[in-house]
Design a protein around this motif. Structure first.
Motif, PDB file in Angstrom:
ATOM      1  N   ARG A   1       0.826  -1.203   0.000  1.00 32.65           N
ATOM      2  CA  ARG A   1       0.000   0.000   0.000  1.00 32.65           C
ATOM      3  C   ARG A   1       0.861   1.254   0.000  1.00 32.65           C
ATOM      4  O   ARG A   1       0.495   2.262  -0.627  1.00 32.65           O
ATOM      5  CB  ARG A   1      -0.948   0.014   1.204  1.00 32.65           C
TER       6      ARG A   1
ATOM      7  N   TRP B   1      -9.013   3.761  -0.524  1.00 30.20           N
ATOM      8  CA  TRP B   1      -8.317   4.020   0.727  1.00 30.20           C
ATOM      9  C   TRP B   1      -9.190   3.946   1.960  1.00 30.20           C
ATOM     10  O   TRP B   1      -8.704   3.596   3.042  1.00 30.20           O
ATOM     11  CB  TRP B   1      -7.556   5.340   0.629  1.00 30.20           C
TER      12      TRP B   1
ATOM     13  N   GLU C   1      -9.081   0.339   2.966  1.00 23.64           N
ATOM     14  CA  GLU C   1      -7.750  -0.009   3.482  1.00 23.64           C
ATOM     15  C   GLU C   1      -7.553   0.561   4.879  1.00 23.64           C
ATOM     16  O   GLU C   1      -6.992  -0.093   5.762  1.00 23.64           O
ATOM     17  CB  GLU C   1      -6.655   0.505   2.538  1.00 23.64           C
ATOM     18  N   THR C   2      -8.022   1.793   5.082  1.00 19.31           N
ATOM     19  CA  THR C   2      -7.896   2.434   6.395  1.00 19.31           C
ATOM     20  C   THR C   2      -8.721   1.680   7.426  1.00 19.31           C
ATOM     21  O   THR C   2      -8.268   1.468   8.559  1.00 19.31           O
ATOM     22  CB  THR C   2      -8.325   3.908   6.305  1.00 19.31           C
TER      23      THR C   2
ATOM     24  N   GLN D   1      -5.468   8.695   1.595  1.00 19.44           N
ATOM     25  CA  GLN D   1      -4.137   8.134   1.781  1.00 19.44           C
ATOM     26  C   GLN D   1      -3.454   8.685   3.030  1.00 19.44           C
ATOM     27  O   GLN D   1      -2.734   7.963   3.717  1.00 19.44           O
ATOM     28  CB  GLN D   1      -3.282   8.399   0.543  1.00 19.44           C
TER      29      GLN D   1
ATOM     30  N   TYR E   1      -4.760   6.811   5.919  1.00 19.86           N
ATOM     31  CA  TYR E   1      -4.185   5.477   5.933  1.00 19.86           C
ATOM     32  C   TYR E   1      -2.799   5.498   6.574  1.00 19.86           C
ATOM     33  O   TYR E   1      -2.491   4.662   7.432  1.00 19.86           O
ATOM     34  CB  TYR E   1      -4.107   4.904   4.513  1.00 19.86           C
TER      35      TYR E   1
END
Length: 178
Positions: free
Chosen positions: A67, A84, A87-88, A147, A150
């Motif tokens: 990532r 994102w 993913e977070t 991002q 993240y």
């Protein structure tokens, strides 16, 4: 998939410039290049951590490394991917699960506590640095991509991971007024 990197030494950067994936040429001291560089440093610190930590954490750490490469690619191309938030959330859940296995803190942790823990703290600090540079130099499109959040969650994860794998944990002893 065809080879993407066939030549490492190009000499094109010998004069202090580099080319991004977009083809744009930048001075090596430009902010955007600095961000790519600190992301690389964070990724390298994660790679070292993988060498010193139990294998049960390898998959998660290697996922984080991929990532971080994605974030670097987004910086280099100006094109963030719209994944994102998920993913977070994934890294937030992993952090919460790890944090449930350690006692609550009464004071700040002194980085160290054994090789794996010390490397987790170095990686955490490198990711925090990348996050600070991200917020300083990222375009509006990158800023709104998720991002930065993240990166913030990854550093939280690495802090908790450092606590989990510590051989022994020491906390800050604040200076007391005399």
């Amino acid at each position: 998939m065809p080879d993407r990197i066939t030549k490492v030494t190009t000499k094109s950067g010998d004069g202090g410039t580099t080319r991004l994936a977009t083809g744009e040429i930048h001075q090596k001291g430009d902010d955007q290049i600095e961000l790519v560089g600190v992301l690389d440093e964070a990724n390298c610190a994660l790679g070292v951590l993988v060498q010193f930590i139990q294998p049960r954490y390898h998959d998660q750490l290697k996922q984080i490394q991929s990532r971080i490469f994605d974030i670097g690619a987004a910086v280099a191309t100006g094109i963030p991917q719209p994944v994102w938030n998920a993913e977070t959330e994934t890294i937030s859940i992993a952090t919460k699960e790890l944090n449930a296995t350690v006692a609550p803190l009464k004071e700040f942790v002194i980085p160290g506590g054994g090789q794996a823990s010390a490397h987790a703290h170095v990686a955490r600090a490198k990711v925090r640095h990348a996050e600070r540079v991200f917020w300083r130099v990222a375009s509006d499109e990158l800023r709104s991509s998720g991002q930065g959040a993240y990166l913030n969650r990854v550093s939280d994860y690495l802090f908790v991971l450092g606590r989990v794998v510590a051989d022994q944990e020491e906390t800050w002893q604040p200076l007391k007024p005399t």
